[in-house]
Motif scaffolding. Structure first.
Motif, mmCIF file in Angstrom:
data_model
loop_
_atom_site.group_PDB
_atom_site.id
_atom_site.type_symbol
_atom_site.label_atom_id
_atom_site.label_comp_id
_atom_site.label_asym_id
_atom_site.label_seq_id
_atom_site.Cartn_x
_atom_site.Cartn_y
_atom_site.Cartn_z
ATOM 1 N N PRO A 61 13.862 -4.539 -11.116
ATOM 2 C CA PRO A 61 12.806 -4.927 -10.594
ATOM 3 C C PRO A 61 12.664 -5.199 -9.091
ATOM 4 N N SER A 62 11.529 -4.929 -8.259
ATOM 5 C CA SER A 62 11.667 -5.175 -6.916
ATOM 6 C C SER A 62 10.333 -5.631 -6.595
ATOM 7 N N MET A 63 10.081 -6.358 -6.077
ATOM 8 C CA MET A 63 8.785 -7.019 -5.633
ATOM 9 C C MET A 63 8.528 -8.199 -4.752
ATOM 10 N N ASN A 64 7.527 -8.750 -4.422
ATOM 11 C CA ASN A 64 7.424 -9.680 -3.460
ATOM 12 C C ASN A 64 8.049 -11.176 -4.175
ATOM 13 N N ALA B 285 11.281 -1.150 -10.432
ATOM 14 C CA ALA B 285 10.308 -1.537 -11.640
ATOM 15 C C ALA B 285 9.360 -2.408 -11.051
ATOM 16 N N THR B 286 8.055 -2.194 -10.912
ATOM 17 C CA THR B 286 6.943 -2.961 -10.427
ATOM 18 C C THR B 286 6.553 -4.227 -11.655
ATOM 19 N N ALA B 287 6.141 -5.261 -11.174
ATOM 20 C CA ALA B 287 5.835 -6.318 -12.134
ATOM 21 C C ALA B 287 4.898 -5.868 -13.167
ATOM 22 N N ASN B 288 3.906 -4.937 -12.556
ATOM 23 C CA ASN B 288 3.017 -4.251 -13.769
ATOM 24 C C ASN B 288 3.612 -3.442 -14.788
ATOM 25 N N THR B 289 4.480 -2.485 -14.361
ATOM 26 C CA THR B 289 5.437 -1.585 -15.268
ATOM 27 C C THR B 289 6.306 -2.517 -16.312
ATOM 28 N N MET B 290 6.995 -3.546 -15.589
ATOM 29 C CA MET B 290 7.634 -4.546 -16.482
ATOM 30 C C MET B 290 6.503 -5.244 -17.745
ATOM 31 N N VAL C 232 10.278 6.194 -12.010
ATOM 32 C CA VAL C 232 10.038 5.507 -10.622
ATOM 33 C C VAL C 232 8.603 5.057 -10.489
ATOM 34 N N THR C 233 8.421 3.660 -10.131
ATOM 35 C CA THR C 233 6.966 3.137 -10.248
ATOM 36 C C THR C 233 6.778 2.965 -8.834
ATOM 37 N N SER C 234 5.348 2.501 -8.768
ATOM 38 C CA SER C 234 4.728 2.455 -7.291
ATOM 39 C C SER C 234 4.902 1.063 -6.586
ATOM 40 N N GLY C 235 6.390 0.745 -6.351
ATOM 41 C CA GLY C 235 6.747 -0.404 -5.701
ATOM 42 C C GLY C 235 7.037 0.377 -4.259
ATOM 43 N N ILE C 236 7.190 -0.753 -3.127
ATOM 44 C CA ILE C 236 7.415 -0.121 -2.009
ATOM 45 C C ILE C 236 8.778 0.550 -1.748
ATOM 46 N N ALA C 237 9.805 0.190 -2.748
ATOM 47 C CA ALA C 237 11.077 0.628 -2.457
ATOM 48 C C ALA C 237 11.290 2.038 -3.055
ATOM 49 N N VAL D 55 7.465 9.580 -13.012
ATOM 50 C CA VAL D 55 6.752 8.789 -11.958
ATOM 51 C C VAL D 55 5.618 8.175 -12.718
ATOM 52 N N SER D 56 5.282 7.070 -12.288
ATOM 53 C CA SER D 56 3.886 6.250 -12.844
ATOM 54 C C SER D 56 2.725 6.658 -11.813
ATOM 55 N N PRO D 57 1.535 6.444 -12.221
ATOM 56 C CA PRO D 57 0.273 6.928 -11.668
ATOM 57 C C PRO D 57 0.228 6.844 -10.025
ATOM 58 N N TYR D 58 0.812 5.843 -9.516
ATOM 59 C CA TYR D 58 0.505 5.738 -8.126
ATOM 60 C C TYR D 58 1.913 5.957 -7.372
ATOM 61 N N THR D 59 2.774 6.401 -7.925
ATOM 62 C CA THR D 59 4.155 6.408 -7.285
ATOM 63 C C THR D 59 4.097 7.518 -5.889
ATOM 64 N N ASN E 141 7.086 -14.000 -4.459
ATOM 65 C CA ASN E 141 6.209 -14.970 -5.040
ATOM 66 C C ASN E 141 5.731 -14.548 -6.288
ATOM 67 N N MET E 142 5.634 -13.058 -6.415
ATOM 68 C CA MET E 142 5.475 -12.295 -7.611
ATOM 69 C C MET E 142 6.670 -12.697 -8.594
ATOM 70 N N TRP E 143 8.085 -12.300 -8.066
ATOM 71 C CA TRP E 143 9.182 -12.276 -9.098
ATOM 72 C C TRP E 143 9.282 -14.006 -9.650
ATOM 73 N N LYS F 100 2.177 7.678 -3.807
ATOM 74 C CA LYS F 100 1.631 7.138 -2.589
ATOM 75 C C LYS F 100 2.780 6.486 -1.828
ATOM 76 N N MET F 101 3.888 6.425 -2.504
ATOM 77 C CA MET F 101 4.975 5.738 -1.949
ATOM 78 C C MET F 101 6.164 6.362 -1.748
ATOM 79 N N VAL F 102 6.329 7.668 -2.396
ATOM 80 C CA VAL F 102 7.236 8.652 -2.280
ATOM 81 C C VAL F 102 7.022 10.095 -2.349
HETATM 82 C C1 LIG Z 1 1.878 -1.233 0.191
HETATM 83 C C2 LIG Z 1 1.921 -1.671 -1.622
HETATM 84 C C3 LIG Z 1 3.360 -2.026 -1.680
HETATM 85 C C4 LIG Z 1 3.431 -2.446 -3.093
HETATM 86 N N1 LIG Z 1 4.764 -2.986 -3.614
HETATM 87 C C5 LIG Z 1 5.017 -3.024 -4.746
HETATM 88 C C6 LIG Z 1 6.195 -3.704 -5.169
HETATM 89 O O1 LIG Z 1 7.468 -3.740 -4.319
HETATM 90 N N2 LIG Z 1 6.444 -4.401 -6.305
HETATM 91 C C7 LIG Z 1 5.613 -4.439 -7.253
HETATM 92 O O2 LIG Z 1 5.816 -4.834 -8.289
HETATM 93 N N3 LIG Z 1 4.116 -4.122 -7.046
HETATM 94 C C8 LIG Z 1 3.953 -3.620 -5.679
HETATM 95 N N4 LIG Z 1 2.709 -3.250 -5.289
HETATM 96 C C9 LIG Z 1 1.788 -3.001 -6.493
HETATM 97 C C10 LIG Z 1 1.770 -2.028 -7.494
HETATM 98 O O3 LIG Z 1 1.678 -0.543 -6.631
HETATM 99 C C11 LIG Z 1 0.803 -2.199 -8.105
HETATM 100 O O4 LIG Z 1 0.763 -3.153 -8.960
HETATM 101 C C12 LIG Z 1 0.566 -0.940 -9.175
HETATM 102 O O5 LIG Z 1 -0.738 -1.282 -10.223
HETATM 103 C C13 LIG Z 1 1.673 -0.727 -10.168
HETATM 104 O O6 LIG Z 1 1.497 0.577 -10.940
HETATM 105 P P1 LIG Z 1 2.881 1.148 -11.599
HETATM 106 O O7 LIG Z 1 3.391 -0.083 -12.303
HETATM 107 O O8 LIG Z 1 1.977 1.982 -12.728
HETATM 108 O O9 LIG Z 1 3.570 1.879 -10.529
HETATM 109 C C14 LIG Z 1 2.581 -2.698 -4.050
HETATM 110 C C15 LIG Z 1 1.022 -1.920 -3.707
HETATM 111 C C16 LIG Z 1 0.825 -1.784 -2.455
HETATM 112 C C17 LIG Z 1 -0.368 -1.219 -1.983
#
Ligand SMILES: Cc1cc2nc3c(=O)[nH]c(=O)nc-3n(C[C@H](O)[C@H](O)[C@H](O)COP(=O)(O)O)c2cc1C
Length: 403
Positions: free
Chosen positions: A128-131, A96-101, A11-16, A38-42, A133-135, A44-46
């Motif tokens: 994947p799950s992201m904004n 999967a965040t853009a970052n982890t991908m 589980v990575t730190s995407g809003i989903a 989990v990834s380091p910020y996860t 424009n990111m996608w 914060k989201m769950v």
């Molecule tokens: C409120 C909030 C929501 C976010 N949602 C997403 C998301 O849905 N997808 C995504 O790729 N990054 C999202 N991010 C950005 C990631 O948290 C950020 O790129 C982080 O460095 C990803 O780290 P990780 O891949 O190790 O979890 C969000 C950031 C915040 C603050």
């Protein structure tokens, strides 16, 4: 009793991320043993407690715990992320965040999750799950392509209203669909359990003298992709590959060849041990009648007499009548109908189950390229096309089509 499939949910730190609590519950309900990383910020989201409760197990996230003791590791030889990677039947990274991908696409191993994924040999599904424009960013698109080329499987994202207020592609795929895909992949990963499969690949090299040779541009990438796909389907894979061809990613039995006669010898000796054979090797059709024992004088004109080699592929069914043979055929500048016709002839000659024909005259398919396109002629008379895609994707489609 059937073994309980082991699934890692990364589980990575995407809003989903909050949706993964329900995912973990459903996977457990479907009979899987689930571990969450989990990834380091996860968190914060769950909530970590929710994930731990759903999985019934501690959540992994720190490579180095506060009380980490390398001496203990050296003594016990237990490394958590390696153990988890070794035991997993499947990893699903969701969301999967853009970052982890990006990290996975380039093989980074900077946290517990990315390190585990890199160490794993099981199938990895990325959701994947992201904004929006990111996608759509070219960097993300490139990473998705890289991931597919590396054999990662991608599910989603879906279209719809996004948490950030935008509308478009970027929503996490429906959790029910993720469970279904995990289940399908787990079944697929068992499909060839107990089957012994041989994959031959790479170019033969016939010496003219001690420093020169006749060969062809086959890199072995297609064969390696086929071998890796078969491995992920649970088969016991052996590889006979050209000495200079790419190595398969996973640990499998290997033997190497240089000349066609080396491959011939290997096949003659071993072929009866296998249930299935993918003959992807690009075997030279001609070889110098004699090999000069030293180095030929480059100032003098040279006349070579080439003799046609024997077709190794036609021997396979003779030596192992029960084997399921899938042969490859390289053609030059033919249209799909002509390729199918050539495939049919080869099918008869070799008594293969299927012949995969590719057109090596095009710059983006065949020898040495990253992509390929196949016309597959099946014993049943059916002719199928596998459209242009990365060799890993083509290999997946071919294996699923013929087995
Ligand atoms: C409120 C909030 C929501 C976010 N949602 C997403 C998301 O849905 N997808 C995504 O790729 N990054 C999202 N991010 C950005 C990631 O948290 C950020 O790129 C982080 O460095 C990803 O780290 P990780 O891949 O190790 O979890 C969000 C950031 C915040 C603050």
């Amino acid at each position: 009793m059937k073994k309980q499939p082991r699934v890692i949910v990364g589980v990575t730190s995407g809003i989903a991320a909050f949706k993964t609590v329900e995912l973990v519950r459903r996977l457990k309900r479907a009979g899987m043993a689930v571990r969450v990383i989990v990834s380091p910020y996860t968190f914060k989201m769950v909530a970590g407690e929710d994930l731990a409760k759903a999985s019934g197990h501690k959540v992994y996230g720190k490579l180095f715990e506060a009380n980490f003791d390398y001496k203990k590791v050296l003594k016990t030889r237990v490394v958590d992320h390696i153990k988890l990677a070794d035991e997993a039947d499947l990893i699903v990274v969701v969301p999967a965040t853009a970052n982890t991908m990006a990290k996975l696409a380039y093989g980074l191993a900077d946290n517990f999750l990315t390190t585990t994924v890199l160490a794993a040999t099981c199938p990895v599904l990325v959701c994947p799950s992201m904004n929006v424009n990111m996608w759509q960013h070219p960097a993300v698109k490139n990473n998705v392509k890289r991931l597919k080329d590396l054999g990662y499987l991608i599910l989603g994202p879906a279209e719809g209203r996004l948490a950030c207020g935008w509308q478009g592609k970027g929503r996490l795929e429906n959790i029910v669909a993720v469970v279904k895909e995990v289940d399908r992949l787990l079944n697929a990963s068992q499909r060839l359990k107990g089957k012994k499969v041989l994959v031959t690949y790479g170019a033969t090299r016939e010496p003219i003298d001690r420093v020169r040779a006749i060969t062809n541009p086959s890199s072995g990438k297609m064969g390696a992709a086929v071998a890796e796909t078969l491995y992920r389907r649970g088969a016991e894979v052996s590889v006979f590959r050209a000495e200079n061809a790419v190595e398969p990613r996973y640990r499998m039995k290997q033997a190497t060849f240089v000349e066609a006669r080396d491959l011939d010898r290997l096949i003659s000796r071993e072929i009866t041990k296998f249930d299935i054979c993918f003959q992807v090797a690009a075997v030279g059709d001609f070889m110098p009648k004699t090999t000069y024992p030293g180095k030929l004088d480059s100032a003098k004109p040279l006349k070579l007499t080439l003799t046609p080699g024997q077709k190794i592929v036609t021997k396979i069914k003779r030596l192992a009548p029960k084997i399921k043979l899938i042969a490859f055929k390289a053609e030059y500048g033919l249209n799909p109908r002509e390729m199918a016709a050539v495939g049919k002839v080869k099918l008869k000659q070799t008594r293969a189950y299927a012949v995969a024909v590719n057109d090596v005259s095009r710059p983006d398919r065949g020898f040495g390229t990253e992509t390929n396109e196949l016309v597959v002629v099946l014993k049943s008379g059916k002719i199928k096309k596998i459209p242009l895609a990365g060799k890993n994707e083509v290999a997946e489609k071919l294996v699923d089509m013929v087995l």
